[in-house]
Design a protein around this motif. Structure first.
Motif, PDB file in Angstrom:
ATOM      1  N   GLU A 120       0.937  -1.121   0.134  1.00  0.00           N
ATOM      2  CA  GLU A 120      -0.013  -0.038  -0.058  1.00  0.00           C
ATOM      3  C   GLU A 120       0.900   1.117  -0.156  1.00  0.00           C
ATOM      4  O   GLU A 120       0.533   2.352  -0.867  1.00  0.00           O
ATOM      5  CB  GLU A 120      -0.846  -0.168   1.191  1.00  0.00           C
ATOM      6  N   ALA A 121       1.817   1.246   0.895  1.00  0.00           N
ATOM      7  CA  ALA A 121       2.765   2.316   0.847  1.00  0.00           C
ATOM      8  C   ALA A 121       3.541   2.614  -0.536  1.00  0.00           C
ATOM      9  O   ALA A 121       3.621   3.699  -1.015  1.00  0.00           O
ATOM     10  CB  ALA A 121       3.920   2.101   1.879  1.00  0.00           C
ATOM     11  N   LEU A 122       3.845   1.590  -1.264  1.00  0.00           N
ATOM     12  CA  LEU A 122       4.469   1.749  -2.290  1.00  0.00           C
ATOM     13  C   LEU A 122       3.429   2.071  -3.708  1.00  0.00           C
ATOM     14  O   LEU A 122       3.750   2.998  -4.306  1.00  0.00           O
ATOM     15  CB  LEU A 122       5.098   0.046  -3.109  1.00  0.00           C
ATOM     16  N   ALA A 123       2.212   1.753  -3.389  1.00  0.00           N
ATOM     17  CA  ALA A 123       1.244   2.299  -4.239  1.00  0.00           C
ATOM     18  C   ALA A 123       1.059   3.866  -4.097  1.00  0.00           C
ATOM     19  O   ALA A 123       0.953   4.736  -5.101  1.00  0.00           O
ATOM     20  CB  ALA A 123      -0.039   1.749  -4.354  1.00  0.00           C
ATOM     21  N   SER A 124       1.104   4.115  -2.662  1.00  0.00           N
ATOM     22  CA  SER A 124       1.202   5.824  -2.312  1.00  0.00           C
ATOM     23  C   SER A 124       2.352   6.376  -2.983  1.00  0.00           C
ATOM     24  O   SER A 124       1.825   7.375  -3.313  1.00  0.00           O
ATOM     25  CB  SER A 124       1.016   5.830  -0.925  1.00  0.00           C
ATOM     26  N   SER A 125       3.428   5.872  -2.968  1.00  0.00           N
ATOM     27  CA  SER A 125       4.466   6.750  -3.354  1.00  0.00           C
ATOM     28  C   SER A 125       4.541   6.571  -4.868  1.00  0.00           C
ATOM     29  O   SER A 125       4.821   7.797  -5.392  1.00  0.00           O
ATOM     30  CB  SER A 125       5.859   5.728  -2.943  1.00  0.00           C
ATOM     31  N   ARG A 126       3.963   5.727  -5.493  1.00  0.00           N
ATOM     32  CA  ARG A 126       3.659   5.879  -7.010  1.00  0.00           C
ATOM     33  C   ARG A 126       2.877   6.962  -7.345  1.00  0.00           C
ATOM     34  O   ARG A 126       3.166   7.795  -8.285  1.00  0.00           O
ATOM     35  CB  ARG A 126       3.369   4.508  -7.659  1.00  0.00           C
ATOM     36  N   GLU A 127       1.959   6.956  -6.552  1.00  0.00           N
ATOM     37  CA  GLU A 127       0.828   8.117  -6.955  1.00  0.00           C
ATOM     38  C   GLU A 127       1.445   9.503  -6.752  1.00  0.00           C
ATOM     39  O   GLU A 127       1.283  10.337  -7.621  1.00  0.00           O
ATOM     40  CB  GLU A 127      -0.334   7.930  -6.132  1.00  0.00           C
ATOM     41  N   ALA A 128       2.029   9.658  -5.504  1.00  0.00           N
ATOM     42  CA  ALA A 128       2.880  11.084  -5.216  1.00  0.00           C
ATOM     43  C   ALA A 128       3.934  11.110  -6.366  1.00  0.00           C
ATOM     44  O   ALA A 128       4.138  12.561  -6.486  1.00  0.00           O
ATOM     45  CB  ALA A 128       3.470  10.837  -3.936  1.00  0.00           C
ATOM     46  N   GLY A 129       4.662  10.157  -6.761  1.00  0.00           N
ATOM     47  CA  GLY A 129       5.526  10.299  -8.038  1.00  0.00           C
ATOM     48  C   GLY A 129       4.962  10.892  -9.131  1.00  0.00           C
ATOM     49  O   GLY A 129       5.387  11.973  -9.699  1.00  0.00           O
ATOM     50  N   VAL A 130       3.614  10.305  -9.482  1.00  0.00           N
ATOM     51  CA  VAL A 130       2.965  10.856 -10.791  1.00  0.00           C
ATOM     52  C   VAL A 130       2.522  12.320 -10.489  1.00  0.00           C
ATOM     53  O   VAL A 130       2.873  13.271 -11.518  1.00  0.00           O
ATOM     54  CB  VAL A 130       1.834   9.887 -11.057  1.00  0.00           C
ATOM     55  N   THR A 131       1.986  12.716  -9.298  1.00  0.00           N
ATOM     56  CA  THR A 131       1.687  14.119  -8.864  1.00  0.00           C
ATOM     57  C   THR A 131       2.870  15.123  -9.143  1.00  0.00           C
ATOM     58  O   THR A 131       2.484  15.996  -9.410  1.00  0.00           O
ATOM     59  CB  THR A 131       1.158  13.974  -7.454  1.00  0.00           C
ATOM     60  N   ALA A 132       4.057  14.663  -8.608  1.00  0.00           N
ATOM     61  CA  ALA A 132       5.196  15.275  -8.699  1.00  0.00           C
ATOM     62  C   ALA A 132       5.429  15.619 -10.159  1.00  0.00           C
ATOM     63  O   ALA A 132       6.169  16.818 -10.316  1.00  0.00           O
ATOM     64  CB  ALA A 132       6.333  14.776  -7.727  1.00  0.00           C
ATOM     65  N   GLN A 133       5.452  14.530 -10.871  1.00  0.00           N
ATOM     66  CA  GLN A 133       5.757  14.694 -12.365  1.00  0.00           C
ATOM     67  C   GLN A 133       4.954  15.708 -12.978  1.00  0.00           C
ATOM     68  O   GLN A 133       5.127  16.687 -13.887  1.00  0.00           O
ATOM     69  CB  GLN A 133       5.844  13.492 -13.354  1.00  0.00           C
ATOM     70  N   ILE A 134       3.527  15.696 -12.857  1.00  0.00           N
ATOM     71  CA  ILE A 134       2.625  16.550 -13.452  1.00  0.00           C
ATOM     72  C   ILE A 134       2.942  17.988 -12.866  1.00  0.00           C
ATOM     73  O   ILE A 134       2.936  18.817 -13.654  1.00  0.00           O
ATOM     74  CB  ILE A 134       1.041  16.216 -12.886  1.00  0.00           C
ATOM     75  N   HIS A 135       3.193  18.107 -11.641  1.00  0.00           N
ATOM     76  CA  HIS A 135       3.476  19.603 -11.160  1.00  0.00           C
ATOM     77  C   HIS A 135       4.669  20.077 -11.799  1.00  0.00           C
ATOM     78  O   HIS A 135       4.699  21.281 -12.093  1.00  0.00           O
ATOM     79  CB  HIS A 135       3.922  19.479  -9.540  1.00  0.00           C
ATOM     80  N   ASP A 136       5.613  19.272 -12.016  1.00  0.00           N
ATOM     81  CA  ASP A 136       7.062  19.755 -12.658  1.00  0.00           C
ATOM     82  C   ASP A 136       6.489  20.209 -14.077  1.00  0.00           C
ATOM     83  O   ASP A 136       7.254  21.024 -14.535  1.00  0.00           O
ATOM     84  CB  ASP A 136       7.949  18.545 -12.526  1.00  0.00           C
ATOM     85  N   ARG A 137       5.796  19.420 -14.696  1.00  0.00           N
ATOM     86  CA  ARG A 137       5.480  19.760 -16.238  1.00  0.00           C
ATOM     87  C   ARG A 137       4.550  20.986 -16.180  1.00  0.00           C
ATOM     88  O   ARG A 137       4.904  21.771 -17.164  1.00  0.00           O
ATOM     89  CB  ARG A 137       4.542  18.653 -16.638  1.00  0.00           C
ATOM     90  N   LEU A 138       3.718  21.246 -15.073  1.00  0.00           N
ATOM     91  CA  LEU A 138       2.938  22.368 -15.194  1.00  0.00           C
ATOM     92  C   LEU A 138       3.835  23.478 -14.933  1.00  0.00           C
ATOM     93  O   LEU A 138       3.717  24.556 -15.494  1.00  0.00           O
ATOM     94  CB  LEU A 138       1.719  22.277 -14.093  1.00  0.00           C
ATOM     95  N   ALA A 139       5.059  23.286 -14.093  1.00  0.00           N
ATOM     96  CA  ALA A 139       5.960  24.567 -13.760  1.00  0.00           C
ATOM     97  C   ALA A 139       6.663  24.884 -14.820  1.00  0.00           C
ATOM     98  O   ALA A 139       7.130  25.917 -15.099  1.00  0.00           O
ATOM     99  CB  ALA A 139       6.750  24.214 -12.455  1.00  0.00           C
ATOM    100  N   SER A 140       6.735  23.941 -15.849  1.00  0.00           N
ATOM    101  CA  SER A 140       7.673  24.335 -17.050  1.00  0.00           C
ATOM    102  C   SER A 140       6.882  24.905 -18.104  1.00  0.00           C
ATOM    103  O   SER A 140       7.563  25.693 -18.990  1.00  0.00           O
ATOM    104  CB  SER A 140       8.101  23.022 -17.887  1.00  0.00           C
ATOM    105  N   LEU A 141       5.506  25.307 -18.037  1.00  0.00           N
ATOM    106  CA  LEU A 141       4.738  26.025 -18.918  1.00  0.00           C
ATOM    107  C   LEU A 141       5.048  27.583 -18.642  1.00  0.00           C
ATOM    108  O   LEU A 141       5.067  28.120 -17.382  1.00  0.00           O
ATOM    109  CB  LEU A 141       3.304  25.863 -18.709  1.00  0.00           C
ATOM    110  N   SER A 142       5.101  28.309 -19.691  1.00  0.00           N
ATOM    111  CA  SER A 142       5.038  29.808 -19.417  1.00  0.00           C
ATOM    112  C   SER A 142       3.645  30.361 -19.083  1.00  0.00           C
ATOM    113  O   SER A 142       2.641  29.533 -19.269  1.00  0.00           O
ATOM    114  CB  SER A 142       5.583  30.392 -20.853  1.00  0.00           C
ATOM    115  N   SER A 143       3.681  31.703 -18.721  1.00  0.00           N
ATOM    116  CA  SER A 143       2.469  32.348 -18.152  1.00  0.00           C
ATOM    117  C   SER A 143       1.457  32.412 -19.067  1.00  0.00           C
ATOM    118  O   SER A 143       0.061  32.123 -18.787  1.00  0.00           O
ATOM    119  CB  SER A 143       2.783  33.606 -17.501  1.00  0.00           C
ATOM    120  N   ARG A 144       1.802  32.475 -20.559  1.00  0.00           N
ATOM    121  CA  ARG A 144       0.955  32.511 -21.553  1.00  0.00           C
ATOM    122  C   ARG A 144       0.286  31.081 -21.933  1.00  0.00           C
ATOM    123  O   ARG A 144      -1.076  30.834 -21.956  1.00  0.00           O
ATOM    124  CB  ARG A 144       1.472  33.267 -22.800  1.00  0.00           C
ATOM    125  N   GLU A 145       1.256  30.021 -21.938  1.00  0.00           N
ATOM    126  CA  GLU A 145       0.785  28.995 -21.846  1.00  0.00           C
ATOM    127  C   GLU A 145      -0.186  28.343 -20.961  1.00  0.00           C
ATOM    128  O   GLU A 145      -1.321  27.522 -21.294  1.00  0.00           O
ATOM    129  CB  GLU A 145       1.991  27.680 -22.013  1.00  0.00           C
TER     130      GLU A 145
END
Length: 196
Positions: A120-145
């Motif tokens: 269960e902890a490994l599944a939680s970690s995977r989910e947190a990893g995906v969330t972190a990747q999405i956050h990083d991708r969003l952070a790479s967008l310009s303000s206009r994007e």
């Protein structure tokens, strides 16, 4: 990957064997310091998730102190901690749960229940990893994007987005292509599903 941090080699070995019997890759560390050194120098997150089994009492840096260090670095979502405690450590472990530990098990523990919680902890970690990747991708967008992204998520067509932002439709198309590329999606539906 299951990270087993315990100063007793026999416990590390038995927990590693138990993890392998459930097809969970595991590695052992004799001390909190050894794990921190690995974390700072050669650690990489496992895409299948990570979990720490952590003994509370160890010479040098205790399990609680390691947990506090991981919490300060905001790593306990990606590295959920399951404490292994002796009888006298239960109040300390309960306190750590209140501060974000994933769980604690009092020695001796039920092997199957422990490994179920590790999964269960490994599944939680995977989910947190995906969330972190999405956050990083969003952070790479310009303000206009980001402005274009918000309007795409509202279901607006390129022409409407262009009118609302006062830019050409071709510019919207270019921003849209950059957004899809940076977010690693192919469609607006996939993008909306990722960000819901």
């Amino acid at each position: 990957m299951l990270h087993i941090i315990d100063d007793e080699e026999v416990i590390r070995d038995s927990l590693s064997w138990l993890a392998r019997s459930r097809k969970i890759p595991a590695t052992g560390y004799a001390s909190s310091e050894q794990f921190l050194s690995t974390l700072e120098n050669q650690f990489s997150f496992d895409r299948d998730g990570d979990c720490i089994l952590l003994d509370v009492r160890m010479p040098g840096l205790s399990g609680i102190s390691l947990f506090d260090a991981l919490s300060a670095k905001k790593l306990t979502r990606r590295l959920p901690v399951i404490f292994l405690t002796g009888h006298g450590d239960v109040p300390m472990a309960v306190d750590s749960l209140k501060r974000g530990a994933f769980d604690f098990f009092e020695k001796p523990f039920n092997d199957n229940k422990l490994m179920d919680r590790v999964l269960e902890a490994l599944a939680s970690s995977r989910e947190a990893g995906v969330t972190a990747q999405i956050h990083d991708r969003l952070a790479s967008l310009s303000s206009r994007e980001r402005e274009v992204l918000d309007l795409i998520l509202q279901g607006k067509m390129n022409k409407v987005i262009a009118d609302e932002l006062g830019i050409s439709m071709r510019t919207v198309e270019v921003h849209r292509a950059h957004i899809f590329d940076k977010m690693q999606v192919k469609t607006a539906v996939e993008l909306a599903g990722m960000l819901k």
